[in-house]
Structure formats: structure tokens, C-alpha cells
Enzyme design. Structure first.
Site, PDB file in Angstrom:
ATOM      1  N   TYR A  53      23.386 -53.907 -15.906  1.00 59.79           N
ATOM      2  CA  TYR A  53      24.522 -54.781 -15.574  1.00 59.79           C
ATOM      3  C   TYR A  53      24.462 -56.001 -16.489  1.00 59.79           C
ATOM      4  CZ  TYR A  53      24.899 -52.402 -10.961  1.00 59.79           C
ATOM      5  OH  TYR A  53      25.040 -51.492  -9.936  1.00 59.79           O
ATOM      6  N   ASN A 156      21.881 -41.975  -8.010  1.00 62.03           N
ATOM      7  CA  ASN A 156      22.730 -40.840  -8.371  1.00 62.03           C
ATOM      8  C   ASN A 156      21.918 -39.596  -8.722  1.00 62.03           C
ATOM      9  OD1 ASN A 156      25.521 -42.192  -8.429  1.00 62.03           O
ATOM     10  ND2 ASN A 156      24.258 -43.588  -9.627  1.00 62.03           N
ATOM     11  N   GLN A 181      21.072 -44.694  -2.448  1.00 65.09           N
ATOM     12  CA  GLN A 181      22.247 -45.497  -2.765  1.00 65.09           C
ATOM     13  C   GLN A 181      23.359 -44.556  -3.238  1.00 65.09           C
ATOM     14  OE1 GLN A 181      23.263 -48.774  -6.080  1.00 65.09           O
ATOM     15  NE2 GLN A 181      21.481 -49.312  -4.839  1.00 65.09           N
ATOM     16  N   LEU A 213      33.745 -50.905  -0.660  1.00 61.81           N
ATOM     17  CA  LEU A 213      35.156 -51.240  -0.447  1.00 61.81           C
ATOM     18  C   LEU A 213      36.060 -50.525  -1.446  1.00 61.81           C
ATOM     19  CD1 LEU A 213      34.862 -55.053   0.361  1.00 61.81           C
ATOM     20  CD2 LEU A 213      35.188 -53.146   1.960  1.00 61.81           C
TER      21      LEU A 213
END
Length: 316
Positions: A53, A156, A181, A213
Site C-alpha cells: 500500500y 487471498n 481476510q 462496504l
């Protein structure tokens, strides 16, 4: 603040996991510090980031970890924070990689950016589907024994590779994943519920869903294509602008009106009511958005609320 224990670990966290992908991207360092301060001041303590990130900004990544590290150093609060970060995701410079060599290099880089001696929860971010699971777990074993990581999680991984990892852990006395996750929310239910929920139950995993969301769709902000320009993330919500997606928004409106709440708060409360969900990962870029997150653990949805939401989101 009510806390939950992650898997069979000694980690206890409040039930919202702040998603650090916004740090160094849609928030600069000063803004990030303000959001982090407010999050901690409200009694929360769990922050999620990744070594890559925000690679989409410069093709490299590391900005989010750097911001969090600078903030923890400035506040002197490392011992009060539970930090999760990840390894193995693709950037422009390298493909997905969970080899031992890459993990041993990446953990030291993450520790340096975060300005800490240890990571509380270290995730396999993306599977390269080539590295033997034993090799990956042996790398984790090495860095856990070195005190650099406390516990490990999986993001993943396919169900098959996740199962193989637990088998390898048992047969070789290697560390177990304590958390999963997955991509899971009111408009993305099928993959998790049909492929992973049974494994979560079997292995006693705690679940931290990402895209809780649905890229902002479940806030109710995007109700037509004209709304997509409201945010740099708006295009990600376009896929849900269909009859089923808008049906979920209608159900969220009904439940949020009943409780004098917000659709996003209700969507998170629905997740928190599901088995094994420990702390949904969600971001905010303003104080008002933060309050929406803070309200979710306090909102107790009744049977009628849950039935309405379940029906509207069935087969999604």
C-alpha cells in the site's frame, strides 16, 4: 470497549479493523494522523496495512506502513496498537511472491517502515500458487522464532491451498494461520459462504473481511451512475448498480431508518452478527465517516432486521 480474541492467539482487538490503504493515497500524513488519533481516542486499537500500500500511487508501495510508523513513533503508543500487515502482493516491480527469500526480505522492510520490532499479525496477502506451502510456513516459523512476528494470517489463498497449509503445519510442526481476510460483504456473499465458512469453523479462524462496504457502495452514496464521480473510488461501485444491489441498499435504508442509523453502520453490524467475524476492515477519510464505523459495534440488529438483509442479499 468490547474486545474479541483472534483465533487461538493471544491477540485481543476491538471489533473494527481500520484499513490503512488510504494512508499516503487519499489522505496525506497530517490527515492520516488526525484520523488515527480519533480512531484510537474512541477506544479502537486494530490497524490493517500491507507492504505494497499504496503502490498504485508510485508503483512501489510502502507509503501506508511509513505513515503508520511515523504516527506510532510520534505518539509513543506502539504497545497499545495491534498492527496487521501483509506480504506477497504484486507490484509493478515483482509478481505475487510468498517464497521464503521474499518473506525474509519483506518482513525487515516492513519493520523498518513501521519503526517497530514486531508485527502482531502478518498475512499472506496473495498466493503465488507456486511456492510450496511448507516453504512459506517455514519462513513464518523463522521470523516468529526471531520475535519479528507474533501470529500469521491468510488473505487471498484458495480453499485448497489454505487446507494444505493447515495439513503442512500439523505434519511439520509449523505455525498455524489464526485469521482469514476474505472479500465478504452484503453484496459479495457467495464465495466466502460456500467455499470458506466451513474451513473457518473447522480451523477456528477469526475473520477480518476486506471491502466490508463494497468500495463504498454500502454507504448508500452511489445510487446511480451519476453518483460515481463523488469519489476516486466511485468506479468500483459501478458493478453493484443493478436490481439486486439496489435492493440491498433499499433494505439498508429500511433498517437504518428504523434504528436512526446509517446504511454503512447497518452493513457493518450485519457482518459483526455473523459467526467468526472478528473485526471488519473498513476505512474512513473524515470524522463523520469515522463515527459511522464507531457506531457499528453498538448496533444490535434484531431477527427481523437480519432476515430483511439476508433476503435482499441472497445469492449475492
Amino acid at each position: 470497549m468490547k474486545k474479541v480474541t483472534i483465533g487461538n492467539s493471544d491477540l485481543k482487538v476491538a471489533r473494527i479493523n481500520f484499513g490503512g490503504n488510504v494512508f499516503g493515497w487519499t489522505l496525506n500524513e497530517k490527515q492520516s494522523f488526525e484520523i488515527l488519533d480519533a480512531f484510537i481516542d474512541a477506544g479502537f486499537d486494530f490497524i490493517d496495512t500491507a507492504d505494497t500500500y499504496s503502490w498504485w500511487v508510485n508503483g512501489v508501495g510502502g507509503q501506508s506502513e511509513t505513515v503508520i510508523g511515523n504516527w506510532m513513533k510520534a505518539r509513543g503508543n506502539r504497545d497499545k496498537i495491534v498492527i496487521a500487515t501483509k506480504v506477497g502482493s504484486e507490484t509493478k516491480e515483482h509478481p505475487n511472491d510468498i517464497s521464503k527469500k521474499h518473506i525474509l526480505k519483506s518482513i525487515d522492510e516492513s519493520l523498518k517502515r513501521l519503526q517497530t520490532d514486531y508485527i502482531d499479525l502478518y498475512y499472506t496477502h496473495f498466493d503465488d500458487e507456486v511456492t510450496p506451502v511448507e516453504e512459506t510456513l517455514s519462513a513464518y516459523d523463522e521470523i516468529i522464532k526471531a520475535g519479528k512476528v507474533r501470529h500469521i494470517g491468510a488473505s487471498n489463498l484458495s480453499p485448497e491451498r489454505l487446507t494444505a497449509s493447515f495439513k503442512a503445519s500439523e505434519e511439520n510442526n509449523l505455525p498455524n494461520y489464526v485469521a482469514l481476510q476474505p472479500h465478504y460483504n452484503l453484496v459479495e456473499r457467495q464465495n466466502y459462504e460456500t467455499k470458506y465458512a466451513n474451513l473457518v469453523e473447522q480451523y477456528g479462524l477469526s475473520v477480518m473481511p476486506y471491502f466490508s462496504l463494497a468500495g463504498g457502495f454500502l454507504t448508500g452514496k452511489y445510487r446511480s451512475e451519476n453518483d460515481l464521480s463523488k469519489s476516486v473510488r466511485g468506479e468500483g461501485a459501478k458493478q453493484y448498480l443493478n436490481e439486486k444491489g439496489l435492493g440491498v441498499i433499499k433494505a439498508l435504508d429500511t433498517v437504518s431508518d428504523k434504528h436512526k442509523s446509517k446504511p454503512a453502520t447497518v452493513a457493518l453490524a450485519w457482518l459483526l452478527a455473523k459467526p467468526h467475524i472478528a473485526a471488519p476492515i473498513v476505512s474512513a477519510t473524515s470524522q463523520s465517516q469515522l463515527q459511522t464505523l464507531f457506531d457499528a459495534p453498538k448496533l444490535n440488529l434484531d431477527a427481523a432486521d437480519l432476515e430483511l438483509l439476508e433476503t435482499a442479499s441472497a445469492n449475492l
